[in-house]
Design an enzyme around this catalytic site. Structure first.
Site, PDB file in Angstrom:
ATOM      1  N   ARG A 195      40.808  41.428  30.630  1.00 22.87           N
ATOM      2  CA  ARG A 195      39.904  40.278  30.526  1.00 22.87           C
ATOM      3  C   ARG A 195      40.170  39.528  29.220  1.00 22.87           C
ATOM      4  NH1 ARG A 195      37.004  36.593  33.238  1.00 22.87           N
ATOM      5  NH2 ARG A 195      34.770  36.564  32.829  1.00 22.87           N
TER       6      ARG A 195
ATOM      7  N   THR B 291      39.853  32.039  41.095  1.00 20.64           N
ATOM      8  CA  THR B 291      40.413  33.385  41.005  1.00 20.64           C
ATOM      9  C   THR B 291      41.318  33.717  42.203  1.00 20.64           C
ATOM     10  OG1 THR B 291      38.394  33.980  39.808  1.00 20.64           O
ATOM     11  CG2 THR B 291      39.773  35.787  40.509  1.00 20.64           C
TER      12      THR B 291
ATOM     13  N   THR C 178      42.755  35.744  37.196  1.00 20.15           N
ATOM     14  CA  THR C 178      42.027  34.477  37.170  1.00 20.15           C
ATOM     15  C   THR C 178      42.349  33.621  35.955  1.00 20.15           C
ATOM     16  OG1 THR C 178      39.808  33.512  37.329  1.00 20.15           O
ATOM     17  CG2 THR C 178      40.043  35.458  35.952  1.00 20.15           C
TER      18      THR C 178
ATOM     19  N   GLU D  60      39.778  31.248  35.817  1.00 20.16           N
ATOM     20  CA  GLU D  60      38.397  30.805  36.026  1.00 20.16           C
ATOM     21  C   GLU D  60      38.359  29.623  36.987  1.00 20.16           C
ATOM     22  OE1 GLU D  60      34.146  30.458  35.755  1.00 20.16           O
ATOM     23  OE2 GLU D  60      35.667  31.940  36.042  1.00 20.16           O
TER      24      GLU D  60
ATOM     25  N   GLU E 273      37.854  30.822  30.608  1.00 20.39           N
ATOM     26  CA  GLU E 273      37.017  32.001  30.849  1.00 20.39           C
ATOM     27  C   GLU E 273      35.796  32.101  29.945  1.00 20.39           C
ATOM     28  OE1 GLU E 273      37.101  33.890  33.265  1.00 20.39           O
ATOM     29  OE2 GLU E 273      39.059  33.465  34.107  1.00 20.39           O
TER      30      GLU E 273
ATOM     31  N   SER F 123      32.247  39.393  33.930  1.00 25.39           N
ATOM     32  CA  SER F 123      33.032  38.934  35.077  1.00 25.39           C
ATOM     33  C   SER F 123      32.438  39.473  36.365  1.00 25.39           C
ATOM     34  CB  SER F 123      34.478  39.428  34.942  1.00 25.39           C
ATOM     35  OG  SER F 123      35.208  39.211  36.129  1.00 25.39           O
ATOM     36  N   SER F 124      32.689  38.757  37.452  1.00 26.48           N
ATOM     37  CA  SER F 124      32.325  39.244  38.788  1.00 26.48           C
ATOM     38  C   SER F 124      33.523  39.789  39.549  1.00 26.48           C
ATOM     39  CB  SER F 124      31.673  38.121  39.597  1.00 26.48           C
ATOM     40  OG  SER F 124      30.443  37.757  39.036  1.00 26.48           O
TER      41      SER F 124
ATOM     42  N   GLY G 189      36.277  33.885  44.243  1.00 31.53           N
ATOM     43  CA  GLY G 189      34.994  33.296  44.580  1.00 31.53           C
ATOM     44  C   GLY G 189      33.944  33.264  43.495  1.00 31.53           C
ATOM     45  N   GLY G 190      34.317  33.435  42.210  1.00 25.39           N
ATOM     46  CA  GLY G 190      33.318  33.395  41.155  1.00 25.39           C
ATOM     47  C   GLY G 190      32.274  34.483  41.328  1.00 25.39           C
TER      48      GLY G 190
END
Length: 555
Positions: free
Chosen positions: A89, A375, A393, A395, A412, A439-440, A461-462
Site C-alpha cells: 500500500r 482498481t 490500484t 485509486e 491514494e 483500503s477496501s 470497485g472502491g
C-alpha cells in the site's frame, strides 16, 4: 479501424473462463492475462505470472492500476501450505500533515482534492514485487518485464473501458500536459481502438528490469516522481527522494476466519477487506442462507443488514496498524459477532447502523473515507499449487492525473479521512506522515473443509470491492454455485440512506419485497470487475466477471 476491430475480436473470441490441470491465470485485461500465461509456460511460478500481469496492466490499464500505485498480495505455498500476505500500500510522504485535505476549516471536496500533488502516496508495487519475487519467484527478474515492455514500446489498442474512463477525466487534462500528450488525439481523449505507444514507460520498465527496484525509487526515475509531485500544476507539495528511499513493502499476518466449515483468508489492515468480510459472514452464519437461496429477498436483506453494521465498524476502528490501535481480534470475535448478528431481524430493517464496541477497542469516533470505484484484480495458480491473489490500484481513474517516466501516479492519499478529528477525538484513518490509508482491497483465498484451497478471488470497485467479494463468497459457499455464477450474482451496496441494488438484475426486481422490510431501496450502477480461480477436481478453473473485459487463460 483495423486495430479497433482486432481488439473487439480478441475480446469476443477469448474465453472468460478456462479449465486446466496445470496453471491458470485470470486478469481484467486479455493482454495482461497473456503476459501471465507466458510466464507459466516459461516455467515460472504463480508469483512470476502475477507480477508479469501487474506490469502489463501498468501499460494497458493505466486508468486503474500500475507501478505508480500500490497493491496487496495474498500467497498460498502449494508445497508447505503456508499462507502469506504482502502489503504494498502507498504511504504518505514525510511532509503530510493531518490537515492535508482541509481548507478554511472544512474538508476539501473529493473532486478538488484528487487531481495534482496532494493526493499522491509513495508507490509500493515495485517493492512488493521485489519481495514476492525474492520469496517465491522462479524466473529471472528481468524476464517478468518482457511482455509489458513490448506492449509499451510496440503499442496497444485502447479498450472500450479505458476510453470510457478517459471520457470522465480528460476535461481535467488541460492542466496536465504530460497525460494529455499520452492519451489524447487532436485535443480529445483517444477513442477505443487507438494505438498508444509509451516509450518513456518502456524505458522505465527496462531500467527496473536491469537495475532492480532501486532504479525506480532512486536515480533519475525517483527524481522524476519527486519532481512531478513537488512541481504539480495543481496542489504542488513536497515528495522527496528520501520519502521514496524509506518505503518498504511489509509482510503482514493474514486475517482468517471460519464460515460453515470453510476457512476464509484475506488481508488485515491497512486493508479493511478481510476484516469486514469476516464480520459479515459471522453475522449471517446463524441464518440458513442455503435454504433461503439466491432468489430470496430475505437472503439479500440479511446480507444488506450485515453489510451496514460491518461498515459502521469499518469506519470507526480500522486504519494503519503501525499508527493506530486496531481491535482486530475483537472485531472478528465470534461472541462479538453474535451480539452484532442479534441486531439483525429477517423481517425488519434495523434502520440505524451504529458501530459496536468490540473487545479491546479504545474509544473511537467514526470517520468517512473517500475511496472511489477503480482498481484491478488478478489471480494466478501454477502447476505446483501455489496461488496468488492480488489487487493493484492507482485509486480513481488515472489516479492523480500526474505522470512520471510515462507512468500514471496514484491518488491514494484521498483514501484517508479528510477530517482528522470528530467530537474532539482523532479519527483512525486520518492523514499522518508515513501512514498508509485505509483500503477496501480484498484479495481472498478460501480453504475447503479438507484444508485445500478451493477458491481465490478479488475485485475492483472502491469501497464496493468488499461487497463484490462477499456476495461471491455467499454464492460459492452457501448456494454451491460455480465461481462464474457466484460472480454473476447481482451486486449490492448502500448509500444515500438507501440499500442499493444493481440495476437491471434479479435483485432490482426484488425491490418491492425488500422495501416492505422497512428500508428504501434504489437501483444503481454497481458494475464490478471480479476475477477468480476455483479448484475443480484435481485441476483449476479460472473465470472473469462478464461485466468486465477480463479473461482467464490456461497454461
Amino acid at each position: 479501424m483495423v486495430a479497433r476491430l482486432c481488439l473487439l475480436l480478441a475480446l469476443i473470441l477469448t474465453p472468460i473462463a478456462a479449465n486446466a490441470a496445470g496453471g491458470v491465470v485470470t486478469a481484467a485485461d486479455p493482454r495482461a492475462a497473456e503476459a501471465g500465461r507466458q510466464m507459466l509456460r516459461a516455467g515460472g511460478s504463480a508469483t512470476d505470472a502475477a507480477m508479469a500481469m501487474m506490469l502489463a496492466l501498468t501499460v494497458v490499464e493505466p486508468q486503474s492500476s500500475g507501478i505508480g500505485g500500490g497493491g496487496l498480495l495474498v500467497h498460498h505455498d502449494g508445497g508447505t501450505g503456508t499462507l502469506s500476505t504482502i502489503d504494498g500500500r502507498e504511504a504518505a510522504p514525510a511532509a503530510a500533515t493531518a490537515d492535508r485535505f482541509m481548507a478554511n476549516g472544512k474538508a476539501m471536496a473529493y473532486g478538488q482534492a484528487f487531481p495534482g500533488g496532494k493526493s499522491v502516496g509513495v508507490p509500493g508495487n515495485i517493492r512488493l514485487m521485489a519481495d514476492a519475487h525474492r520469496k517465491w519467484g522462479k524466473l529471472p527478474w528481468a524476464k517478468l518485464f518482457e511482455p509489458a515492455i513490448r506492449l509499451a514500446e510496440n503499442g496497444y489498442a485502447v479498450s472500450p473501458r479505458m476510453a470510457r474512463f478517459m471520457g470522465y477525466v480528460s476535461p481535467l487534462w488541460q492542466d496536465f500536459p504530460e497525460i494529455a500528450a499520452l492519451y489524447t488525439r487532436d485535443g480529445k481523449a483517444a477513442p477505443a481502438g487507438t494505438i498508444i505507444r509509451n516509450p518513456a514507460l518502456a524505458g522505465l520498465l527496462r531500467d527496473i528490469a536491469t537495475g532492480g527496484p532501486d532504479a525506480f525509487y532512486a536515480g533519475r526515475h525517483g527524481a522524476a516522481i519527486a519532481a512531478a509531485v513537488t512541481n504539480a500544476p495543481r496542489h504542488p507539495v513536497p515528495l522527496t527522494l528520501a520519502d521514496l528511499a524509506a518505503y518498504q513493502a511489509k509482510e503482514r499476518a493474514p486475517v482468517c476466519g471460519e464460515y460453515r466449515g470453510y476457512r476464509v483468508c484475506g488481508m488485515g489492515p491497512p486493508s479493511s477487506g478481510g476484516v469486514t468480510i469476516l464480520q459479515m459472514l459471522g453475522m449471517i452464519e446463524r441464518f440458513d442462507m442455503a435454504k433461503l437461496g439466491k432468489d430470496s429477498p430475505t437472503a439479500w436483506h440479511l446480507i444488506g443488514e450485515a453489510m451496514q453494521l460491518a461498515y459502521a465498524d469499518r469506519e470507526t476502528y480500522l486504519g494503519d496498524v503501525d499508527f493506530v490501535s486496531v481491535p482486530l481480534a475483537g472485531l472478528i470475535d465470534r461472541n462479538y459477532l453474535a451480539k452484532r448478528s442479534a441486531l439483525i431481524s429477517p423481517v425488519r430493517s434495523l434502520g440505524r447502523y451504529q458501530p459496536g464496541t468490540p473487545p479491546g477497542a479504545e474509544p473511537r469516533t467514526a470517520g468517512i473515507s473517500g475511496e472511489v470505484s477503480g482498481t484491478t484484480h488478478f489471480v494466478a495458480v501454477d502447476g505446483n499449487g501455489d496461488v496468488v491473489s492480488m489487487t493493484s490500484t492507482v485509486e480513481g481513474p488515472f489516479g492523480s492525473q500526474l505522470v512520471a517516466s510515462g507512468m500514471v501516479l496514484n491518488n491514494e492519499l484521498t483514501d484517508f479521512t479528510f477530517v482528522p478529528e470528530r467530537n474532539g477525538a482523532p479519527v483512525a484513518n486520518r492523514v499522518e506522515a508515513g501512514k498508509r490509508p485505509l483500503s477496501s482491497m480484498s484479495p481472498t483465498i478460501v480453504y475447503g473443509p479438507d484444508g485445500k484451497v478451493v477458491l481465490a478471488l478479488g475485485s475492483a470497485g472502491g469501497k464496493r470491492i468488499i461487497m463484490h467479494v462477499m456476495k461471491a463468497l455467499v454464492g460459492f459457499i452457501d448456494w454451491k454455485l460455480p465461481a462464474a455464477e457466484a460472480i454473476a450474482l447481482p451486486n449490492i451496496y448502500f448509500g444515500g440512506g438507501a440499500l442499493q441494488v444493481e440495476q437491471g438484475t434479479s435483485l432490482d426486481a426484488m425491490r418491492p419485497a425488500l422495501e416492505k422490510l422497512g428500508q428504501p431501496v434504489s437501483p444503481a450502477d454497481l458494475a464490478s470487475k471480479l476475477n477468480a480461480v476455483e479448484r475443480v477436481g484435481n485441476g483449476w478453473r479460472g473465470t472473469a466477471d462478464t461485466r468486465s473485459e477480463g479473461v482467464a487463460l490456461t497454461e
